[in-house]
Design a protein around this motif. Structure first.
Motif, PDB file in Angstrom:
ATOM      1  N   VAL A  32       0.852  -1.201   0.000  1.00  0.00           N
ATOM      2  CA  VAL A  32       0.000   0.000   0.000  1.00  0.00           C
ATOM      3  C   VAL A  32       0.872   1.230   0.000  1.00  0.00           C
ATOM      4  CG1 VAL A  32      -1.776   1.257   1.294  1.00  0.00           C
ATOM      5  CG2 VAL A  32      -1.730  -1.240   1.354  1.00  0.00           C
ATOM      6  N   GLY A  33       0.469   2.214  -0.830  1.00  0.00           N
ATOM      7  CA  GLY A  33       1.174   3.494  -0.790  1.00  0.00           C
ATOM      8  C   GLY A  33       0.192   4.571  -0.448  1.00  0.00           C
ATOM      9  N   GLY A  34       0.649   5.616   0.255  1.00  0.00           N
ATOM     10  CA  GLY A  34      -0.322   6.646   0.610  1.00  0.00           C
ATOM     11  C   GLY A  34       0.333   7.896   1.116  1.00  0.00           C
ATOM     12  N   LYS A  35      -0.443   8.782   1.615  1.00  0.00           N
ATOM     13  CA  LYS A  35       0.080   9.999   2.243  1.00  0.00           C
ATOM     14  C   LYS A  35      -0.951  10.492   3.249  1.00  0.00           C
ATOM     15  CE  LYS A  35       2.833  13.438   2.969  1.00  0.00           C
ATOM     16  NZ  LYS A  35       2.516  13.277   4.402  1.00  0.00           N
ATOM     17  N   THR A  36      -0.440  10.815   4.423  1.00  0.00           N
ATOM     18  CA  THR A  36      -1.330  11.360   5.450  1.00  0.00           C
ATOM     19  C   THR A  36      -1.389  12.875   5.319  1.00  0.00           C
ATOM     20  OG1 THR A  36       0.509  11.599   6.946  1.00  0.00           O
ATOM     21  CG2 THR A  36      -0.743   9.554   7.083  1.00  0.00           C
ATOM     22  N   GLY A  37      -2.327  13.442   6.015  1.00  0.00           N
ATOM     23  CA  GLY A  37      -2.383  14.900   6.048  1.00  0.00           C
ATOM     24  C   GLY A  37      -3.255  15.336   7.187  1.00  0.00           C
ATOM     25  N   SER A  38      -2.932  16.519   7.690  1.00  0.00           N
ATOM     26  CA  SER A  38      -3.862  17.115   8.654  1.00  0.00           C
ATOM     27  C   SER A  38      -3.947  18.582   8.289  1.00  0.00           C
ATOM     28  CB  SER A  38      -3.395  16.919  10.096  1.00  0.00           C
ATOM     29  OG  SER A  38      -2.001  16.758  10.140  1.00  0.00           O
ATOM     30  N   ALA A  39      -5.167  18.998   8.035  1.00  0.00           N
ATOM     31  CA  ALA A  39      -5.354  20.354   7.529  1.00  0.00           C
ATOM     32  C   ALA A  39      -5.754  21.259   8.658  1.00  0.00           C
ATOM     33  CB  ALA A  39      -6.444  20.347   6.459  1.00  0.00           C
ATOM     34  N   GLU A  40      -5.103  22.411   8.674  1.00  0.00           N
ATOM     35  CA  GLU A  40      -5.441  23.408   9.694  1.00  0.00           C
ATOM     36  C   GLU A  40      -6.915  23.760   9.574  1.00  0.00           C
ATOM     37  OE1 GLU A  40      -3.113  25.431  11.617  1.00  0.00           O
ATOM     38  OE2 GLU A  40      -1.534  23.974  11.114  1.00  0.00           O
ATOM     39  N   ASN A  41      -7.537  23.924  10.719  1.00  0.00           N
ATOM     40  CA  ASN A  41      -8.960  24.228  10.704  1.00  0.00           C
ATOM     41  C   ASN A  41      -9.192  25.306  11.729  1.00  0.00           C
ATOM     42  OD1 ASN A  41     -11.716  24.220  10.856  1.00  0.00           O
ATOM     43  ND2 ASN A  41     -11.785  22.314  12.042  1.00  0.00           N
ATOM     44  N   PRO A  42      -9.624  26.471  11.299  1.00  0.00           N
ATOM     45  CA  PRO A  42      -9.803  27.593  12.247  1.00  0.00           C
ATOM     46  C   PRO A  42     -10.860  27.292  13.304  1.00  0.00           C
ATOM     47  CG  PRO A  42     -10.718  28.118  10.098  1.00  0.00           C
ATOM     48  CD  PRO A  42      -9.953  26.849   9.941  1.00  0.00           C
ATOM     49  N   HIS A  43     -11.724  26.293  13.063  1.00  0.00           N
ATOM     50  CA  HIS A  43     -12.836  26.058  13.990  1.00  0.00           C
ATOM     51  C   HIS A  43     -12.548  24.982  15.017  1.00  0.00           C
ATOM     52  CE1 HIS A  43     -15.028  28.643  11.362  1.00  0.00           C
ATOM     53  NE2 HIS A  43     -14.804  27.831  10.346  1.00  0.00           N
ATOM     54  N   GLY A  44     -11.332  24.480  15.069  1.00  0.00           N
ATOM     55  CA  GLY A  44     -11.108  23.444  16.070  1.00  0.00           C
ATOM     56  C   GLY A  44      -9.954  22.537  15.676  1.00  0.00           C
ATOM     57  N   ARG A  45     -10.113  21.258  16.023  1.00  0.00           N
ATOM     58  CA  ARG A  45      -9.056  20.305  15.712  1.00  0.00           C
ATOM     59  C   ARG A  45      -8.845  20.241  14.216  1.00  0.00           C
ATOM     60  NH1 ARG A  45      -9.867  14.460  18.029  1.00  0.00           N
ATOM     61  NH2 ARG A  45      -7.705  14.101  17.400  1.00  0.00           N
ATOM     62  N   THR A  46      -7.625  19.838  13.835  1.00  0.00           N
ATOM     63  CA  THR A  46      -7.340  19.730  12.411  1.00  0.00           C
ATOM     64  C   THR A  46      -8.160  18.604  11.804  1.00  0.00           C
ATOM     65  OG1 THR A  46      -5.548  18.246  12.935  1.00  0.00           O
ATOM     66  CG2 THR A  46      -4.974  20.555  12.630  1.00  0.00           C
ATOM     67  N   HIS A  47      -8.420  18.777  10.500  1.00  0.00           N
ATOM     68  CA  HIS A  47      -9.069  17.703   9.763  1.00  0.00           C
ATOM     69  C   HIS A  47      -8.022  16.649   9.441  1.00  0.00           C
ATOM     70  CE1 HIS A  47     -12.459  20.207   9.579  1.00  0.00           C
ATOM     71  NE2 HIS A  47     -12.120  20.933   8.514  1.00  0.00           N
ATOM     72  N   ALA A  48      -8.422  15.383   9.603  1.00  0.00           N
ATOM     73  CA  ALA A  48      -7.481  14.299   9.289  1.00  0.00           C
ATOM     74  C   ALA A  48      -7.704  13.829   7.868  1.00  0.00           C
ATOM     75  CB  ALA A  48      -7.693  13.148  10.265  1.00  0.00           C
ATOM     76  N   LEU A  49      -6.615  13.742   7.090  1.00  0.00           N
ATOM     77  CA  LEU A  49      -6.738  13.298   5.706  1.00  0.00           C
ATOM     78  C   LEU A  49      -5.862  12.096   5.466  1.00  0.00           C
ATOM     79  CD1 LEU A  49      -6.822  16.677   5.622  1.00  0.00           C
ATOM     80  CD2 LEU A  49      -7.151  16.176   3.193  1.00  0.00           C
ATOM     81  N   PHE A  50      -6.317  11.279   4.525  1.00  0.00           N
ATOM     82  CA  PHE A  50      -5.458  10.187   4.103  1.00  0.00           C
ATOM     83  C   PHE A  50      -5.802   9.838   2.671  1.00  0.00           C
ATOM     84  CE2 PHE A  50      -4.115   5.628   4.010  1.00  0.00           C
ATOM     85  CZ  PHE A  50      -2.764   5.863   4.281  1.00  0.00           C
ATOM     86  N   VAL A  51      -4.757   9.723   1.866  1.00  0.00           N
ATOM     87  CA  VAL A  51      -4.963   9.209   0.508  1.00  0.00           C
ATOM     88  C   VAL A  51      -4.070   7.982   0.363  1.00  0.00           C
ATOM     89  CG1 VAL A  51      -5.491  11.465  -0.451  1.00  0.00           C
ATOM     90  CG2 VAL A  51      -3.142  10.643  -0.514  1.00  0.00           C
ATOM     91  N   CYS A  52      -4.581   6.982  -0.368  1.00  0.00           N
ATOM     92  CA  CYS A  52      -3.745   5.812  -0.554  1.00  0.00           C
ATOM     93  C   CYS A  52      -4.175   5.035  -1.787  1.00  0.00           C
ATOM     94  CB  CYS A  52      -3.800   4.899   0.670  1.00  0.00           C
ATOM     95  SG  CYS A  52      -5.438   4.266   1.000  1.00  0.00           S
ATOM     96  N   ALA A  53      -3.295   4.147  -2.224  1.00  0.00           N
ATOM     97  CA  ALA A  53      -3.583   3.305  -3.378  1.00  0.00           C
ATOM     98  C   ALA A  53      -2.872   1.987  -3.175  1.00  0.00           C
ATOM     99  CB  ALA A  53      -3.106   3.972  -4.672  1.00  0.00           C
ATOM    100  N   ALA A  54      -3.391   0.929  -3.825  1.00  0.00           N
ATOM    101  CA  ALA A  54      -2.739  -0.389  -3.662  1.00  0.00           C
ATOM    102  C   ALA A  54      -3.187  -1.296  -4.796  1.00  0.00           C
ATOM    103  CB  ALA A  54      -3.152  -1.009  -2.314  1.00  0.00           C
TER     104      ALA A  54
END
Lengths: 408, 625
Positions: free
Chosen positions: B550-572
């Motif tokens: 599996v290959g992928g990339k995580t991410g967390s996006a700044e969010n002015p309204h609270g906790r960061t948004h959690a992101l993940f993209v992947c492929a396999a």
């Protein structure tokens, strides 16, 4: 004995009676054809009953002694007018019906008979014309009392048919066509007053006519002036009444009466649906009992005033021609008697009866065809209605009676 | 003497009789003429008018087409429902008694079934328009039907009608994507009338129901009924042609019901966000889920309950009516670093083994500004090459790469991967997202007078400032994994004939963008993504799947309204990618810890289904995540 029977047979008008039987049979058949529709069920049976009663009345009238109707005419006039006054006194003047033992009668229908006989007797001893008004006074009064009573009911159409009888008798006993025209001139003036140019031209013509009548035909100067002025006044009065007295909704009602298409959802609905019914019949019709307009109640008053539309829808143009032909043959046959009869009273009865039949037939069919305002005049022999059927049969009785009593 | 005068008198009278006969004949001729005009000249026209008087069109409902999953399992179906309606012609005259009687009906919790004002309004409607049958009770339950059956003898004119109703057998599963149907809104009736819609007809109003309205909707048949002058139905004429209804076509979607189920399960209803699973070889969407869910069944509820449920959805501050998979726009965060990396490789301006002069010591000095790395507390990242930088998601590396490249080549790569514009998926109301360079920045902020500054590149190169939808994320990672083509995502696999199930129209796999990347580029980015999941320092290690690369990339996006948004993209699997996932969990914190486990559950199911992984218990999987 045998000779007398042959004589009677020869003098019984088979053609006249035959027409009546055919028309009556058509009526019952048409009423039967719409009997599947709700609320229209029993009319054909009842109509048969009315014709039964009518037939008895007719025979009674026919076999009466020779001078009986002449002698009884004034008495009958009184007896038949009386219910009219009772009716108009009882129910605020808006009542056409008279109840007797569970049956409802239209006294105005029977009043016609009395007026007819009385006028015939009055006119039988005088020759009348506009030149001499004195002999007209009694007939005029005798006509006018029932005329006003019926008009007050209100029953415009029956009143008008009475007026037609009066006019026809005037004509037969001496009025020329020109005299009749002068008689009608104030009414024409009312009609024309809505277009000033025409009205002015009409006034000039009318005055000129009256003037020449006065010079050439010894029309009394007084009469000429009275008619001249009434022409003028009628025009002016109608304009004032129209513009000042009548309220907009009253004007609108009159206009709608004259031209029902102004109000296709209300007053015009009947006329519109009647024409649709007639036209949809086409050349050959939709077939017996297959009239959708009449079966599904798109046609109002189908068993009475609009029976001709029922006929047209089912039997088409050809069927209508046959029925119109029957009616015309009947009417011409009636008038034909005048050629063979020399007695004035009998002639006047013939003319009066024929006028009632003719006026009803023409106005009813014209109304059904959208040529005339809807007035609620039944079609002789075809429309459903006890009083009218019996009246018609009595009139036929008069005619057969006259025929039977003819001197060789 | 006397004889002569009598004779002349007789002659005169005969003349008058003739005149009368003539007048009569003329009058009858006029009548006959008018008769001929009406019956012969206008006959046909008036016949048509009399037919129009008595005949009315009565539509026969055509069944709406079904929505199927890729294996033909129905996601939406029709179910017959019973309505109780009022037959105006037979209730006439005893409306009062019926209102009285009906107002005394109670349901099992002994609440009144109908209130009196409602009944009165209904019966008035029945009286005014007798050609229509007002609905007393929509979709009556068996209990309610039993109640009516018992009392039928007292309720003349209350009759049953069977109508088809839309049913979503899996409830909220894929609710946003499937959409729902509703009555044609009155304000759109005018424009839709030309297409044969009538008041009260159903029309697709969201998702696939809306997108494939033309295919799903059949053509209602026409039956003629005969009515009388009062508009009461008299019968059905047998001499009139009858048009049979044409059923609507089925739409076979690309959705895999098993995968969709797992996605729905894994993406807990308490989370907000969306996940999109697609096949990077074809662009087929295998699963798509947006949370909070909606259950399209509520739109098929009877009137008042439907309104209540709808209001609940519309007023919910979490905005459940939004299909976040295509309408939610989020900052891509670190997932964008794939794009930044590729920009260096594709332009040939930055090699995979090159190091930047400034090593990561927890931050980066740009002019007077000091920009932190996410890992600013040590151990610091130090000096990294591209694979290392992506694996550890080192911000400092990407600040420098961005500054070195400028935004234009980065955005070119982003655009070629489907970012910043609609992917063109077959769903209504997709959002475009946003890529930012100097021109777009100044255009967007013209009113505020903000100018472009090079310092903005720092944020943009690590994915802060751009906007993407979850669908775009999946499309992007699918394209990267594919390496050659970015496929246009789509949901329709084929339109099927409802009677024979024969394919009428199959969808084509469209290439959204061709990528002319060198093999080295592809290999580099693939091993970088592989390393994110499988490397020792990888941020996405929780997405490991033994046996599958599996290959992928995580991410967390700044969010002015609270906790960061959690992101993940992947492929396999990375050697020949078959599945790509884009995933966002709102306020989920770090992509690696919140988002990746969800993605990997979906992956696992996919590979188990295709037989490349053994089936195992979910307990062991939970242990790993």
């Amino acid at each position: 004995m045998n000779a007398r029977q042959d004589d009677l047979r020869a003098r019984f008008d088979g053609l006249l009676f035959g027409m009546v039987v055919l028309l009556a049979a058509t009526s019952v058949a048409l009423l039967y054809s719409i009997s599947t529709a709700p609320h229209e069920g029993d009319y054909w049976k009842k109509q048969l009953m009315w014709y039964g009663i009518g037939l008895i009345a007719m025979v009674g009238v026919t076999v009466a002694p020779r001078r009986f109707w002449y002698q009884a005419s004034y008495v009958l006039y009184g007896v038949l007018i009386l219910p009219l006054t009772l009716v108009s006194a009882s129910a605020k003047g808006a009542e056409r019906w008279f109840s007797l033992g569970g049956f409802h009668f239209q006294p105005s229908e029977f009043a016609k008979l009395g007026v007819l006989l009385a006028l015939a007797r009055l006119f039988s001893d005088r020759k009348v014309g506009l030149a001499n008004l004195k002999p007209l006074i009694t007939p005029f009064i005798m006509f006018f009392i029932p005329f006003l009573l019926i008009l007050k009911q209100p029953n415009l159409s029956t009143a008008l048919s009475l007026l037609m009888v009066f006019i026809a008798m005037l004509f037969w006993s001496g009025f020329s066509l020109l005299d009749l025209l002068i008689l009608a001139s104030p009414i024409l003036s009312v009609g024309l007053s809505f277009e000033f140019t025409w009205w002015a031209v009409y006034n000039i013509l009318a005055w000129f006519l009256l003037f020449t009548r006065w010079r050439v035909h010894r029309l009394s100067g007084k009469v000429a002036v009275i008619f001249g002025l009434s022409i003028l006044m009628a025009g002016l009065a109608s304009q004032i009444a129209w513009n000042q007295v009548l309220k907009p909704h009253q004007r609108s009602r009159i206009l709608t009466f004259l031209d029902p298409t102004r109000d296709p959802g209300g007053a015009g609905y009947q006329v519109l649906q009647s024409q649709v019914a007639i036209g949809s019949g086409g050349l050959f019709g939709k077939g017996f009992g297959q009239g959708s307009q009449s079966n599904l109640q798109f046609l109002p008053e189908e068993h009475t005033d609009f029976i001709f539309a029922v006929l047209s829808e089912q039997f088409g143009f050809l069927g209508c021609l046959v029925v119109l032909g029957l009616l015309l043959v009947f009417l011409v046959r009636c008038l034909q008697m005048c050629f063979e009869e020399s007695d004035r009273f009998r002639n006047l009865v013939i003319v009066g009866s024929t006028t009632i039949f003719a006026f009803h037939s023409i106005v009813n069919v014209a109304m059904t065809l959208g040529l005339m305002p809807v007035t609620g005049l039944p079609l002789p022999f075809l429309s459903y209605g006890g009083s009218f059927v019996i009246t018609c049969m009595i009139l036929v009785g008069f005619l057969l009676h006259i025929r039977l009593g003819e001197e060789k | 003497m006397i004889g002569a005068s009598e004779q002349s008198d007789q002659i005169e009278r005969n003349e008058r009789t003739w005149i009368m006969i003539a007048v009569l004949s003329v009058a009858f001729l006029v009548l006959a003429g008018r008769l001929a005009w009406l019956q012969i000249v206008q006959g046909e026209m008036l016949l048509r008018e009399s037919e129009a008087n008595r005949l009315r069109e009565d539509p026969v409902q055509a069944p709406r087409g079904l929505l199927l999953d890729r294996e033909g399992r129905p996601l939406v179906q029709n179910r017959p429902s019973r309505n109780l309606v009022i037959d105006p012609s037979s209730v006439r005259g005893h409306e009062k008694e019926l209102v009285n009687l009906l107002s005394q009906f109670f349901d099992q919790d002994s609440t009144q079934l109908f209130d009196t004002t409602f009944l009165k309004r209904l019966f008035r409607q029945a009286r005014l328009t007798p050609s229509q049958r007002p609905v007393l009770l929509e979709d009556a339950s068996p209990m309610e039907m039993a109640l009516f059956a018992e009392n039928q003898y007292r309720l003349p004119g209350i009759i049953q009608e069977v109508a088809m109703r839309r049913e979503y057998p899996y409830g909220s599963l894929a609710g946003h994507m499937l959409g729902y149907t509703g009555e044609v809104p009155e304000e759109r009736l005018d424009e839709l009338q030309d297409e044969g819609y009538r008041l009260g007809d159903l029309i697709g109003q969201m998702g696939l129901e809306q997108e494939y309205e033309k295919d799903l909707r059949g053509k209602d048949g026409i039956r003629w009924i005969e009515v009388d002058a009062k508009g009461r139905i008299v019968g059905t004429p047998d001499d009139m042609p009858r048009t049979e209804p044409v059923p609507g076509k089925h739409v076979r979607t690309t959705i895999d019901l098993d995968l969709q189920k797992v996605a729905e399960e894994a993406f807990s209803d308490s989370l907000s966000g969306a996940v999109v699973v697609l096949d990077p070889r074809t662009g087929e969407v295998l699963a798509m889920c947006s949370s909070p869910r909606i259950d399209p069944n509520i739109f098929a509820l009877p009137g008042r309950r439907r309104a209540r449920e709808w209001a609940k959805l519309a007023l919910d501050s979490r905005r459940p009516l939004n299909n976040r998979a295509i309408q939610g726009t989020y900052e891509p965060g670190s997932t964008f670093k794939i794009v930044t990396s590729l920009a260096g490789l594709v332009t040939g301006r930055w090699g995979s083994h090159a190091h930047f002069p400034a090593a990561c010591r927890g931050g980066f000095h740009f002019g007077a500004r000091y920009q932190r790395c996410w890992q600013d507390k040590g151990p610091f990242h130090g000096s990294l090459d591209m694979i290392g930088a992506l694996t550890q998601s080192c911000d400092v590396y990407y600040y420098q790469l961005g500054l070195y490249l400028d935004m234009i080549p980065i955005n070119q790569v982003g655009a070629s991967l489907g970012l910043g514009s609609r992917t063109g998926i077959d769903l209504p109301n997709e959002k475009t997202g946003l890529l930012v360079d100097s021109a777009t920045h100044e255009r967007r902020n013209k009113r505020l007078g903000w100018k472009w500054a090079r310092g903005l590149i720092l944020n943009l190169s690590i994915g802060q400032g751009e906007l993407v939808t979850p669908l775009q994320l999946a499309t992007m990672v699918g394209g990267v994994a594919n390496g050659h083509n970015v496929m246009r995502p789509h949901l329709m696999k084929a339109i099927l004939d409802p009677e024979t199930n024969r394919v009428i129209r199959a969808s084509e796999n469209n290439v959204l963008h061709k990528l002319d990347w060198s093999d080295a580029t592809i290999q580099t980015i693939h091993s970088a993504m592989d390393s994110v999941v499988n490397g020792i320092h990888g941020t996405g290690h929780s997405a490991r799947l033994p046996g599958i690369r599996v290959g992928g990339k995580t991410g967390s996006a700044e969010n002015p309204h609270g906790r960061t948004h959690a992101l993940f993209v992947c492929a396999a699997p990375m050697e020949a990618p078959e599945i790509a996932i884009g995933l966002i969990v709102e306020n989920g914190g770090h992509g690696g810890s919140t988002a990746a486990p969800i993605a990997i559950r979906i992956m696992k199911t996919y590979f188990q289904k295709t037989g490349r992984l053994p089936k195992d218990t979910s307990a062991s999987m939970k242990g790993r995540t």
